[in-house]
Design a protein around this motif. Structure first.
Motif, PDB file in Angstrom:
ATOM      1  N   GLY A  45       4.155 -17.230  23.332  1.00 55.00           N
ATOM      2  CA  GLY A  45       4.263 -16.188  24.342  1.00 55.00           C
ATOM      3  C   GLY A  45       3.999 -16.674  25.750  1.00 55.00           C
ATOM      4  O   GLY A  45       3.676 -17.839  25.992  1.00 55.00           O
ATOM      5  N   VAL A  74       7.192 -11.060  31.252  1.00 53.40           N
ATOM      6  CA  VAL A  74       6.058 -10.437  30.567  1.00 53.40           C
ATOM      7  C   VAL A  74       6.096 -10.773  29.078  1.00 53.40           C
ATOM      8  O   VAL A  74       7.145 -11.062  28.515  1.00 53.40           O
ATOM      9  CB  VAL A  74       6.045  -8.904  30.770  1.00 53.40           C
ATOM     10  CG1 VAL A  74       5.796  -8.559  32.221  1.00 53.40           C
ATOM     11  CG2 VAL A  74       7.336  -8.277  30.295  1.00 53.40           C
ATOM     12  N   ASP A  75       4.925 -10.736  28.471  1.00 50.37           N
ATOM     13  CA  ASP A  75       4.827 -10.985  27.035  1.00 50.37           C
ATOM     14  C   ASP A  75       5.541  -9.887  26.265  1.00 50.37           C
ATOM     15  O   ASP A  75       5.345  -8.702  26.529  1.00 50.37           O
ATOM     16  CB  ASP A  75       3.350 -11.018  26.604  1.00 50.37           C
ATOM     17  CG  ASP A  75       2.894 -12.411  26.243  1.00 50.37           C
ATOM     18  OD1 ASP A  75       3.745 -13.253  25.891  1.00 50.37           O
ATOM     19  OD2 ASP A  75       1.687 -12.664  26.301  1.00 50.37           O
ATOM     20  N   SER A  76       6.375 -10.286  25.342  1.00 53.66           N
ATOM     21  CA  SER A  76       7.073  -9.339  24.487  1.00 53.66           C
ATOM     22  C   SER A  76       7.417 -10.038  23.184  1.00 53.66           C
ATOM     23  O   SER A  76       7.187 -11.237  23.022  1.00 53.66           O
ATOM     24  CB  SER A  76       8.344  -8.819  25.170  1.00 53.66           C
ATOM     25  OG  SER A  76       9.288  -9.866  25.289  1.00 53.66           O
ATOM     26  N   PHE A  77       7.995  -9.293  22.278  1.00 55.40           N
ATOM     27  CA  PHE A  77       8.424  -9.866  21.009  1.00 55.40           C
ATOM     28  C   PHE A  77       9.446 -10.982  21.258  1.00 55.40           C
ATOM     29  O   PHE A  77       9.419 -12.019  20.611  1.00 55.40           O
ATOM     30  CB  PHE A  77       9.029  -8.768  20.119  1.00 55.40           C
ATOM     31  CG  PHE A  77       9.482  -9.272  18.788  1.00 55.40           C
ATOM     32  CD1 PHE A  77       8.563  -9.599  17.800  1.00 55.40           C
ATOM     33  CD2 PHE A  77      10.832  -9.442  18.524  1.00 55.40           C
ATOM     34  CE1 PHE A  77       8.985 -10.079  16.567  1.00 55.40           C
ATOM     35  CE2 PHE A  77      11.265  -9.915  17.293  1.00 55.40           C
ATOM     36  CZ  PHE A  77      10.336 -10.236  16.320  1.00 55.40           C
ATOM     37  N   GLU A  78      10.334 -10.770  22.229  1.00 54.90           N
ATOM     38  CA  GLU A  78      11.371 -11.748  22.549  1.00 54.90           C
ATOM     39  C   GLU A  78      10.787 -13.052  23.097  1.00 54.90           C
ATOM     40  O   GLU A  78      11.253 -14.128  22.749  1.00 54.90           O
ATOM     41  CB  GLU A  78      12.343 -11.143  23.561  1.00 54.90           C
ATOM     42  CG  GLU A  78      13.494 -12.058  23.906  1.00 54.90           C
ATOM     43  CD  GLU A  78      14.420 -11.450  24.955  1.00 54.90           C
ATOM     44  OE1 GLU A  78      13.942 -10.674  25.807  1.00 54.90           O
ATOM     45  OE2 GLU A  78      15.606 -11.771  24.926  1.00 54.90           O
ATOM     46  N   THR A  79       9.778 -12.962  23.958  1.00 56.68           N
ATOM     47  CA  THR A  79       9.217 -14.172  24.570  1.00 56.68           C
ATOM     48  C   THR A  79       8.333 -14.969  23.617  1.00 56.68           C
ATOM     49  O   THR A  79       7.991 -16.106  23.906  1.00 56.68           O
ATOM     50  CB  THR A  79       8.417 -13.836  25.846  1.00 56.68           C
ATOM     51  OG1 THR A  79       7.361 -12.948  25.509  1.00 56.68           O
ATOM     52  CG2 THR A  79       9.312 -13.232  26.898  1.00 56.68           C
ATOM     53  N   LYS A  80       7.958 -14.365  22.499  1.00 61.29           N
ATOM     54  CA  LYS A  80       7.177 -15.104  21.499  1.00 61.29           C
ATOM     55  C   LYS A  80       8.072 -15.887  20.554  1.00 61.29           C
ATOM     56  O   LYS A  80       7.596 -16.683  19.761  1.00 61.29           O
ATOM     57  CB  LYS A  80       6.277 -14.148  20.719  1.00 61.29           C
ATOM     58  CG  LYS A  80       5.180 -13.597  21.594  1.00 61.29           C
ATOM     59  CD  LYS A  80       4.180 -12.801  20.836  1.00 61.29           C
ATOM     60  CE  LYS A  80       3.176 -12.264  21.847  1.00 61.29           C
ATOM     61  NZ  LYS A  80       1.891 -12.069  21.318  1.00 61.29           N
ATOM     62  N   ASP A  81       9.388 -15.670  20.676  1.00 57.70           N
ATOM     63  CA  ASP A  81      10.363 -16.390  19.870  1.00 57.70           C
ATOM     64  C   ASP A  81      10.768 -17.669  20.608  1.00 57.70           C
ATOM     65  O   ASP A  81      11.047 -17.635  21.809  1.00 57.70           O
ATOM     66  CB  ASP A  81      11.585 -15.505  19.632  1.00 57.70           C
ATOM     67  CG  ASP A  81      12.581 -16.109  18.670  1.00 57.70           C
ATOM     68  OD1 ASP A  81      12.210 -17.054  17.938  1.00 57.70           O
ATOM     69  OD2 ASP A  81      13.734 -15.634  18.646  1.00 57.70           O
TER      70      ASP A  81
END
Length: 125
Positions: A45, A74-81
């Motif tokens: 993230g 911003v931190d999101s589900f997408e940015t943790k991928d």
């Protein structure tokens, strides 16, 4: 008898990404002064990437991760991928300055563009 190696641990996905460390000058332009090649692992993230930059720069200051327009990521589900970070055309910047200068730059350019569009519309009427 089979001698195949079986690794009980799952393979961790990762991506190597160049992150430009930058400041904002008095004219609200992004001024990159160095870069960091960070290895980003699955689930890290944006906060984790900011901490990686902080460690690589050996800095006590916190960094904010932004895109090429100076907009905060911003931190999101997408940015943790990891796939988010693998996109080669996506430039990522780390700022340790106040983001108000960047936001003001973006808002003023949007306002200027709208004024120009309004003036063009009025001339066409």
């Amino acid at each position: 008898m089979s001698h195949t190696f079986q690794n009980p641990q799952k393979r961790v996905k990762s991506a190597k990404k160049q992150i430009y460390v930058a400041d904002v000058d008095d004219n609200s332009k992004i001024d990159a002064y160095t870069s960091v090649h960070a290895t980003i692992t699955e689930g890290l993230g944006v906060c984790g990437v900011a901490n990686l930059v902080k460690e690589y720069m050996n800095s006590a200051d916190d960094f904010t991760i932004c895109d090429s327009k100076g907009l905060e990521i911003v931190d999101s589900f997408e940015t943790k991928d990891v796939e988010f970070w693998k996109i080669p055309s996506r430039k990522v910047y780390a700022f340790k300055c106040d983001l108000m200068k960047i936001k003001q730059k973006h808002e003023s350019s949007v306002a200027k563009r709208k004024r120009n569009e309004d003036a063009t519309d009025r001339k066409g009427i």
